[in-house]
Design a protein around this motif. Structure first.
Motif, PDB file in Angstrom:
ATOM      1  N   SER A   1       0.804  -1.220   0.000  1.00  0.00           N
ATOM      2  CA  SER A   1       0.000   0.000   0.000  1.00  0.00           C
ATOM      3  C   SER A   1       0.840   1.274   0.000  1.00  0.00           C
ATOM      4  N   THR A   2       2.021   1.253   0.578  1.00  0.00           N
ATOM      5  CA  THR A   2       2.835   2.468   0.645  1.00  0.00           C
ATOM      6  C   THR A   2       3.275   2.946  -0.737  1.00  0.00           C
ATOM      7  N   PRO A   3       3.906   2.105  -1.572  1.00  0.00           N
ATOM      8  CA  PRO A   3       4.279   2.590  -2.908  1.00  0.00           C
ATOM      9  C   PRO A   3       3.064   2.975  -3.751  1.00  0.00           C
ATOM     10  N   ILE A   4       1.968   2.257  -3.586  1.00  0.00           N
ATOM     11  CA  ILE A   4       0.766   2.588  -4.357  1.00  0.00           C
ATOM     12  C   ILE A   4       0.238   3.962  -3.963  1.00  0.00           C
ATOM     13  N   ALA A   5       0.298   4.275  -2.677  1.00  0.00           N
ATOM     14  CA  ALA A   5      -0.146   5.597  -2.218  1.00  0.00           C
ATOM     15  C   ALA A   5       0.731   6.689  -2.817  1.00  0.00           C
ATOM     16  N   TYR A   6       2.044   6.454  -2.885  1.00  0.00           N
ATOM     17  CA  TYR A   6       2.932   7.439  -3.503  1.00  0.00           C
ATOM     18  C   TYR A   6       2.599   7.645  -4.975  1.00  0.00           C
ATOM     19  N   VAL A   7       2.400   6.549  -5.695  1.00  0.00           N
ATOM     20  CA  VAL A   7       2.097   6.648  -7.124  1.00  0.00           C
ATOM     21  C   VAL A   7       0.779   7.388  -7.343  1.00  0.00           C
ATOM     22  N   CYS A   8      -0.215   7.091  -6.525  1.00  0.00           N
ATOM     23  CA  CYS A   8      -1.506   7.783  -6.648  1.00  0.00           C
ATOM     24  C   CYS A   8      -1.347   9.277  -6.381  1.00  0.00           C
ATOM     25  N   ALA A   9      -0.568   9.626  -5.370  1.00  0.00           N
ATOM     26  CA  ALA A   9      -0.351  11.042  -5.055  1.00  0.00           C
ATOM     27  C   ALA A   9       0.391  11.746  -6.184  1.00  0.00           C
ATOM     28  N   LEU A  10       1.408  11.092  -6.743  1.00  0.00           N
ATOM     29  CA  LEU A  10       2.142  11.688  -7.856  1.00  0.00           C
ATOM     30  C   LEU A  10       1.261  11.848  -9.090  1.00  0.00           C
ATOM     31  N   ALA A  11       0.427  10.854  -9.365  1.00  0.00           N
ATOM     32  CA  ALA A  11      -0.465  10.934 -10.514  1.00  0.00           C
ATOM     33  C   ALA A  11      -1.490  12.048 -10.336  1.00  0.00           C
ATOM     34  N   HIS A  12      -2.019  12.174  -9.121  1.00  0.00           N
ATOM     35  CA  HIS A  12      -2.996  13.232  -8.844  1.00  0.00           C
ATOM     36  C   HIS A  12      -2.351  14.610  -8.983  1.00  0.00           C
ATOM     37  N   ALA A  13      -1.123  14.744  -8.485  1.00  0.00           N
ATOM     38  CA  ALA A  13      -0.419  16.006  -8.612  1.00  0.00           C
ATOM     39  C   ALA A  13      -0.137  16.330 -10.079  1.00  0.00           C
ATOM     40  N   ALA A  14       0.282  15.335 -10.854  1.00  0.00           N
ATOM     41  CA  ALA A  14       0.554  15.541 -12.264  1.00  0.00           C
ATOM     42  C   ALA A  14      -0.720  15.929 -13.016  1.00  0.00           C
ATOM     43  N   HIS A  15      -1.833  15.326 -12.631  1.00  0.00           N
ATOM     44  CA  HIS A  15      -3.118  15.671 -13.255  1.00  0.00           C
ATOM     45  C   HIS A  15      -3.479  17.139 -13.019  1.00  0.00           C
ATOM     46  N   ASN A  16      -3.050  17.663 -11.866  1.00  0.00           N
ATOM     47  CA  ASN A  16      -3.312  19.065 -11.525  1.00  0.00           C
ATOM     48  C   ASN A  16      -2.198  19.987 -11.982  1.00  0.00           C
ATOM     49  N   GLY A  17      -1.242  19.458 -12.776  1.00  0.00           N
ATOM     50  CA  GLY A  17      -0.186  20.295 -13.328  1.00  0.00           C
ATOM     51  C   GLY A  17       1.010  20.492 -12.421  1.00  0.00           C
ATOM     52  N   ILE A  18       1.156  19.687 -11.395  1.00  0.00           N
ATOM     53  CA  ILE A  18       2.280  19.802 -10.468  1.00  0.00           C
ATOM     54  C   ILE A  18       3.253  18.666 -10.741  1.00  0.00           C
ATOM     55  N   LEU A  19       4.507  18.986 -11.000  1.00  0.00           N
ATOM     56  CA  LEU A  19       5.531  17.985 -11.234  1.00  0.00           C
ATOM     57  C   LEU A  19       6.388  17.886  -9.982  1.00  0.00           C
ATOM     58  N   ILE A  20       6.480  16.679  -9.415  1.00  0.00           N
ATOM     59  CA  ILE A  20       7.257  16.452  -8.195  1.00  0.00           C
ATOM     60  C   ILE A  20       8.495  15.670  -8.566  1.00  0.00           C
TER      61      ILE A  20
END
Length: 121
Positions: free
Chosen positions: A100-119
């Motif tokens: 669950s930990t890596p999946i949570a990171y990937v989901c957060a990164l994808a959500h940020a990218a969808h909103n135009g934020i590159l981490i």
């Protein structure tokens, strides 16, 4: 010049001088990045892995006790608690916690990218 993947079909001796080191190729750089990524885990992932080590042992030994001790109180009780011990193993599996930990990171990164934020990192 000789390109990568060139085949000598003439059967003659070919002498080639390389202008780059093998460490400078794109493939070696990708391998280096993959190794660095695998070596660098986040503090959250490290904590989850530490907890999972102890948690796994607790779940295993609790399940073992549930599967063996109740047999002393009769066959019916032993069978019922044997089933409960298997349920405990399935439900208490640390795989879900570790995955669950890596999946949570990937989901957060994808959500940020969808909103135009590159981490980065």
């Amino acid at each position: 010049p000789v390109s990568a993947g060139t085949i000598n079909v003439g059967g003659n001796y070919v002498e080639i001088v390389s202008t780059c080191l093998s460490e400078d190729t794109a493939v070696s750089k990708m391998v280096k990045l993959m190794k660095e990524t695998a070596a660098n885990t986040s503090p959250t992932e490290q904590f989850v892995e530490k907890v999972a080590r102890v948690y796994s042992l607790i779940i295993f030994f609790t399940s073992l006790a549930m599967a063996s001790i109740p047999w002393a109180f009769g066959r019916e009780t032993g069978q019922r608690f044997f089933m409960y011990s298997l349920v405990l193993l399935v439900i208490g599996c640390p795989c879900a916690l570790v995955i669950s930990t890596p999946i949570a990171y990937v989901c957060a990164l994808a959500h940020a990218a969808h909103n135009g934020i590159l981490i980065k990192g």
